[in-house]
Each structure stands twice: as C-alpha cells, then as structure tokens.
Design an enzyme around this catalytic site. Structure first.
Site, short mmCIF file in Angstrom:
data_model
loop_
_atom_site.label_atom_id
_atom_site.label_comp_id
_atom_site.label_asym_id
_atom_site.label_seq_id
_atom_site.Cartn_x
_atom_site.Cartn_y
_atom_site.Cartn_z
N HIS A 47 0.86 -1.19 0.00
CA HIS A 47 0.00 0.00 0.00
C HIS A 47 0.89 1.23 0.00
CE1 HIS A 47 -4.11 -1.36 0.06
NE2 HIS A 47 -3.86 -2.24 1.03
N ASP B 55 -0.31 7.02 -3.41
CA ASP B 55 -1.51 6.74 -4.19
C ASP B 55 -1.86 7.85 -5.17
OD1 ASP B 55 -1.99 4.26 -3.13
OD2 ASP B 55 -3.63 4.87 -1.83
#
Length: 375
Positions: free
Chosen positions: A123, A153
């Site tokens: 992540h 992200d």
C-alpha cells in the site's frame, strides 16, 4: 475515450482527473460488490465522478472478449492489477495493441511491472517507505509520520499516470502508435522528492529527520498551537517575510531574540514562538496577519477549508449529488474542466456510452450476450 478497470485509490483518481478534463471514462465494474476489501457506496465515491459504468465478470469465458471489444474503440485504458493478471485474462497489452494500435495502455502498480518486488502486495505507506519519502516526514526524535496516502496513491500514483497517459495520447495523435505507460508508485514518490536529490548532493539537506528548514526543523517553517487548541502554519523563509512575521508577533524590537538562521538557538526561538502563538486564538491570529506577507495560514479541517473566503471566491469546491468536494483542477482559460455527472452505480450509463462510442444496437446486444451488464 478511456476504459478504466475497477480498482481502488490511484487508478480511479487517474480516471477522475481525465474525466474532469473532458475524457469520456467508462468503468468496467465487477457485477457485484467490488471484492476489493472496501465497501464503498457509489454516491459518495468522489473519484468515480464524471464516469459511466458497465459490469463484466472478467474471469468468465466470454469476459475477455467483451472487454477487448470495448478497448478496441478506446483511446486509453487504465488498469491497476498486479503484473501478469491482465495477461492471464487475455487482456494484456500485446493482444489489445494488436487490435487497436493507437491504444494508450496505462498500468498502475506499487512496485512496477518488473523487478524483485513487482508481484508483492503493498500500500501507499510501503511504496513511499521504499522510495525514501516516508523517512523524511516527521519530527526530530519521533517516528516517520504517514502523510495520509497523498504521496504514493495520488501524487506519485494516479496523478503520475494521468500525466503519462496525456503525454502518450499526444504521441499517439502524432504517430498513430499507442504504447504502455508503466506508472509505479515507488518511483512516483521518489520523483516528487526530486528537489531533495540535488540538496543532498550539495550537502544542504540532512537525512536526520526534523533537522532541516522544510521538515519542522526550522522554527519559522512549522505549525503552532493557538490559545483555543487549534493551529496556524507559518513559512517565513525569506528575510523580508520573516521580518513581517516578527512584526506581527510583536517581536521585531526584541533584542534578546535569536537570529533567524542561528541554528544552535532554534529551540529557544521555537519556544518564544510557541508562547506568543499560544496567547491568542487561531481566528485572532488570522485578524492579526490580515494583509501580511509573512506566509501565514490557519490550519483548517477539510470542512473548514470549503468555507474559507478565498476558496469560496475561487469556487475551489463544488457539490455533486449532495457531496461537497474539490473542484476540477488545474484551470483552463479556453477549455475549462467540469464534472459531467455524479458517480455511477454499477452499470449506470453504460448502454448510452456504448452507443456514443459507435457500437450498433446488434453489437451492444452481442456484448450483453457475452456478459456485459447495464443498469
């Protein structure tokens, strides 16, 4: 025309950016719940704004055939699976580019399409850790602080892929040839820190956390708690801005105050700033710094930011289907961006999109027989 395969985080953000700027983005959704570990109600899924949807089980025997037919009429594609998944689904770039040579095939991953870690789960926090950015964020003597998931992200991931797709589309217009865009968040996060590479090279940046001007080391570039337990932010780096800061704080004539760049006395200078900022509320300091060039701003919550007069005057936030959210950016003088429609439910608007993309009624019927779903 952009095909976006359902994912979370950076892929949808990339699609949102393109949709905001006028791209016709069609999401290929799973038929049921996302299966991605996050249950999201579409009405509040801001990154789905401006798009339309079809549903398709890519693992079905006919799913690849239907998806390939959609990609054949697309200008760009966004996928965020682990490396090799699209190839196993018979939807890899070799197959789709053979059918549509102008296709820009955008691939969003954490580690990239190859390399020792390419197949490993991760992540944002992992990607920015390996890219070096996470280590630099935090205060001296404390652990690194995850900057939400903005750096990996969205900044180093979705925005990077949107830039890559836009660049590749320009090339495809000129040459007639599409290509693969391999956007890896670990590299995107490193790229965002490009300035610090140069500073490290000339020894103007310390890798000790909280020891530099921009990482909370300098007292004149930090946040301070106010009397009402809120915060203000100052970034008074330049000499003239720092002088304005001292004037507004009532410290300009204090002969005992440490000099701005007297590093050995930074703790003392910080303590003085803490005491002064703690003597008034955040809003009182906003009044005191009105019209100032001291590089001052109140630290606002997401909700407070929407109501700030500057943001209101600029129209920096919009409301879509009852959800306040950031407006499209950047701004264009001739072709302004905008939000075409609210986030779609699964399959919503898909039939209309296919008709606009040039699929005849019988072709849409065939796609339905292959498992393509509409609402």
């Amino acid at each position: 025309r952009v095909i976006e395969f359902e994912a979370i985080g950076p892929g949808p953000f990339c699609g949102m950016m393109l949709a905001d700027m006028g791209a016709d983005v069609l999401i290929v959704d799973r038929p049921g719940d996302s299966g991605l570990g996050l249950k999201r109600e579409r009405w509040m899924d801001v990154m789905m704004r401006g798009k339309r949807s079809v549903t398709l089980d890519l693992k079905s025997s006919s799913g690849a055939e239907a998806a390939a037919a959609l990609a054949a009429k697309a200008d760009a594609l966004i996928e965020g699976f682990r490396p090799g998944v699209m190839e196993r689904l018979r939807l890899g770039p070799e197959i789709l580019l053979a059918r549509n040579p102008r296709l820009v095939y955008g691939r969003m991953t954490g580690w990239g399409q190859d390399g020792p870690l390419s197949s490993r789960a991760g992540h944002d926090i992992n990607y920015i850790a390996l890219g070096g950015a996470l280590h630099a964020i935090g205060r001296a003597g404390n652990a690194p602080v995850p900057p939400l998931n903005l750096v990996g992200d969205f900044g180093g991931g979705g925005m990077l892929l949107a830039f890559g797709i836009a660049s590749a589309l320009l090339n495809a217009q000129r040459t007639g040839q599409g290509q693969v865009v391999d956007a890896a968040m670990v590299e995107g996060a490193s790229l965002l820190a490009a300035m610090f590479a140069g500073m490290l090279a000339n020894n103007s940046w310390s890798e000790q956390r909280g020891a530099n001007v921009l990482d909370s080391g300098a007292p004149y570039y930090d946040t301070y708690q106010t009397k009402d337990a809120k915060y203000v932010a100052i970034g008074s780096i330049e000499t003239k801005f720092y002088a304005d800061l001292l004037e507004r704080l009532g410290l300009a004539k204090d002969a005992t105050l440490p000099k701005q760049h007297e590093r050995a006395r930074w703790p003392e200078l910080r303590a003085r700033f803490c005491a002064v900022f703690g003597s008034k509320t955040r809003d009182e300091w906003c009044v005191a710094f009105e019209g100032s060039d001291a590089c001052f701003a109140p630290v606002l919550t997401f909700s407070e930011a929407r109501a700030h007069p500057h943001n209101v005057a600029r129209g920096a936030f919009v409301e879509i289907a009852g959800v306040p959210q950031p407006a499209p950016a950047p701004r264009f003088s001739r072709t302004p961006g905008g939000v075409a429609r609210k986030p779609p439910e699964r399959g919503e608007g898909g039939r209309e999109a296919l008709a606009e993309w040039g699929f005849a009624d019988h072709e849409i019927g065939k796609l339905e027989s292959l498992g393509l779903g509409f609402k």
